[in-house]
Design an enzyme around this catalytic site. Structure first.
Site, PDB file in Angstrom:
ATOM      1  N   SER A 149       1.278  -1.030  -0.232  1.00 14.91           N
ATOM      2  CA  SER A 149       0.139  -0.081   0.400  1.00 14.91           C
ATOM      3  C   SER A 149       1.386   0.986   0.071  1.00 14.91           C
ATOM      4  CB  SER A 149      -1.135  -0.599   0.843  1.00 14.91           C
ATOM      5  OG  SER A 149      -1.935   0.733   1.118  1.00 14.91           O
ATOM      6  N   ASN A 150       0.633   2.794   0.413  1.00 13.85           N
ATOM      7  CA  ASN A 150       1.051   3.216   0.746  1.00 13.85           C
ATOM      8  C   ASN A 150       0.320   4.678   1.316  1.00 13.85           C
ATOM      9  OD1 ASN A 150      -0.916   5.640  -0.530  1.00 13.85           O
ATOM     10  ND2 ASN A 150      -0.656   3.963  -2.625  1.00 13.85           N
ATOM     11  N   TYR A 151       1.030   5.574   1.384  1.00 19.41           N
ATOM     12  CA  TYR A 151       0.706   6.107   2.784  1.00 19.41           C
ATOM     13  C   TYR A 151      -0.436   7.435   3.125  1.00 19.41           C
ATOM     14  CZ  TYR A 151       5.215   5.082   5.512  1.00 19.41           C
ATOM     15  OH  TYR A 151       6.057   4.406   5.707  1.00 19.41           O
ATOM     16  N   SER A 152      -1.391   7.519   1.566  1.00 19.64           N
ATOM     17  CA  SER A 152      -2.241   8.088   1.356  1.00 19.64           C
ATOM     18  C   SER A 152      -3.091   8.563   2.025  1.00 19.64           C
ATOM     19  CB  SER A 152      -3.078   7.759   0.126  1.00 19.64           C
ATOM     20  OG  SER A 152      -4.141   8.546   0.046  1.00 19.64           O
ATOM     21  N   ALA A 169      -4.781   7.337  -4.328  1.00 14.91           N
ATOM     22  CA  ALA A 169      -3.128   6.401  -4.811  1.00 14.91           C
ATOM     23  C   ALA A 169      -3.546   5.330  -4.874  1.00 14.91           C
ATOM     24  CB  ALA A 169      -2.044   7.162  -3.476  1.00 14.91           C
TER      25      ALA A 169
END
Ligand code: C5P
Length: 427
Positions: free
Chosen positions: A224-227, A291
């Site tokens: 995943s990502n930090y969005s 994102a």
């Protein structure tokens, strides 16, 4: 909220309340309570004289925010806060001055900025309503200078609410009473409702994607990502407050659903794509603020992958380009608006993305981990439509950045279908 309940036009609105030094100031704490009860956020600026009639402590307690009187900080400890007159002007959806005394009316008409209240009057963003409730003695109200100053303010975009007739503090009877808090709250709500009518987005269908996606590696792990989803949620909220019917397709985030927004929670890019596809045909504007993970593990394991060797290989495959799919199929009149998160402010990457994906508008932003990008409340956007010069917005609260983005969307709608209803900018 039940389906039949209509949210107050004050819900989520940011109201700057300016209080001047007149006896009617005693009504303002009740006004603050009423506005807050209807879901508005309130910040207060007051003149030095107002503080003789109603205390700063009462107002800051009720509003939940510090009250400002002077432009320069009143204590050295707050020295870094001297640009508050600018941030308040950027922040407010409307500026309400109640009571507005003869002296302040004159200062505002003359453009004098010698305290926080008068300075915010000119830092308020264009198109934001300014509503003045003059209150004073009857003779003062009918004096030539007050009439002239009010007429000038009215001609220059202020909404002047005439005072009521009745008993005045001087013991006389005449025109000069400030309306009761309930009436003031109603007038502010009506002003927002009218402005909402003028938005091009009223009655339109808007789809917003937000947050990160999670791509399963196995039953317990994901990529995943930090969005944080904050930007997309702010866009959804702003579109709903302009009267659009908004569907927010959100990846896993910890944010509350904005009022009046229909939210669909998803986890993976493929799920987001499916939900978006269901609404692509009939939506007027598609805003991709999510994102989305570019790749996903080709075959996620069912259980938990056990560690074996010193390294591990994971085969990733491309995810669908959700906004790209929408833009490829969109019909005349539909708009595709994307975001482009870039490591630097070089705009050519965003411009290339705008063309490659077939978008109508792209908001380029960078990240620095402190003021812009993921999981912060502010952002710097550069709006690019490929035809006019890119527009770089200042550092703004994400909600304010969302409003500016929607102003640009409305401009595009005006260009495409100028004959559609009222072209005013919304708050
Ligand atoms: O290609 P890139 O990820 O930089 O593009 C960003 C824009 O495209 C954003 O608007 C994002 O929401 C959207 N996007 C998408 N589907 C993807 C990747 C990005 O809708 N798979």
């Amino acid at each position: 909220m039940t389906e039949t309940e209509v949210p107050s036009p004050l819900r989520g609105k940011k109201i700057l309340l300016g209080i001047c030094g007149g006896i009617a100031a005693y009504k303002t704490p009740m006004l603050v309570r009423l506005l807050k009860k209807q879901g508005a956020e309130i910040r207060i600026v007051m003149t030095g004289a107002a503080a003789r009639f109603v205390t700063e402590l009462t107002l800051s307690t009720l509003s939940g925010e510090p009250v400002s009187k002077e432009v320069l900080p009143e204590t050295e400890a707050n020295d870094s806060d001297w640009t508050r007159h600018i941030s308040l002007g950027e922040w407010a959806d409307a500026y309400v001055i109640a009571p507005a005394t003869a002296n302040t009316v004159a200062r505002l008409a003359a453009g004098i900025c010698d305290d926080m209240l008068s300075t915010c009057f000119i830092t308020l963003r264009p198109n934001r309503p300014k509503i003045l409730f003059p209150a004073m003695d009857g003779e003062m109200f009918s004096s030539a200078s007050v009439r002239r100053n009010l007429a000038w303010l009215s001609e220059n975009g202020c909404r002047i609410i005439e005072p009521e007739s009745g008993d005045l503090a001087s013991g006389q009877c005449g025109t000069g009473r400030m309306p009761e808090p309930e009436i003031i709250a109603q007038i502010i709500a009506e002003t927002f409702a009218e402005t909402r009518q003028k938005s091009r987005l009223t009655g339109k269908s808007v789809v917003v994607t937000a947050g990160p996606t999670r791509e399963k590696i196995d039953g317990v792990r994901f990529i995943s990502n930090y969005s944080s989803g904050k930007m997309g949620f702010a866009v959804a909220q702003a579109a709903a407050s302009r009267g659009a019917s908004v569907t927010l397709i959100s990846g896993p985030v910890t944010l509350q659903t904005p009022p009046g927004v229909d939210r669909q929670d998803v986890e993976t890019a493929e799920e987001m794509n499916r939900e978006a596809g269901k609404r692509a045909g009939e939506c007027d504007v598609f805003i991709g603020a999510a994102a989305v993970a570019d790749y996903r593990p080709e075959t996620p394991a069912r259980g938990k992958i056990r560690k074996t060797g010193a390294t591990m290989e994971l085969t990733l495959v491309r995810n669908p380009d959700i906004i790209g799919e929408f833009a490829r199929r969109k019909k005349t009149g539909q708009l595709a608006v994307g975001f482009s998160l870039e490591p630097t402010e070089e705009l050519h990457h965003a411009e290339e993305k705008l063309r490659r994906k077939g978008l109508d508008l792209i908001a380029c932003n960078t990240f620095d981990g402190e003021t812009r990008g993921f999981d912060v409340d502010t952002n710097v956007l550069t709006l690019i439509d490929g035809r006019s010069e890119p527009r770089r917005l200042p550092l703004l609260d994400k909600r304010e950045a969302a409003e500016r983005l929607l102003d640009a969307v409305e401009e595009l709608m005006n260009e495409q279908q100028p004959e559609d209803h009222g072209a005013g900018l919304a708050v």
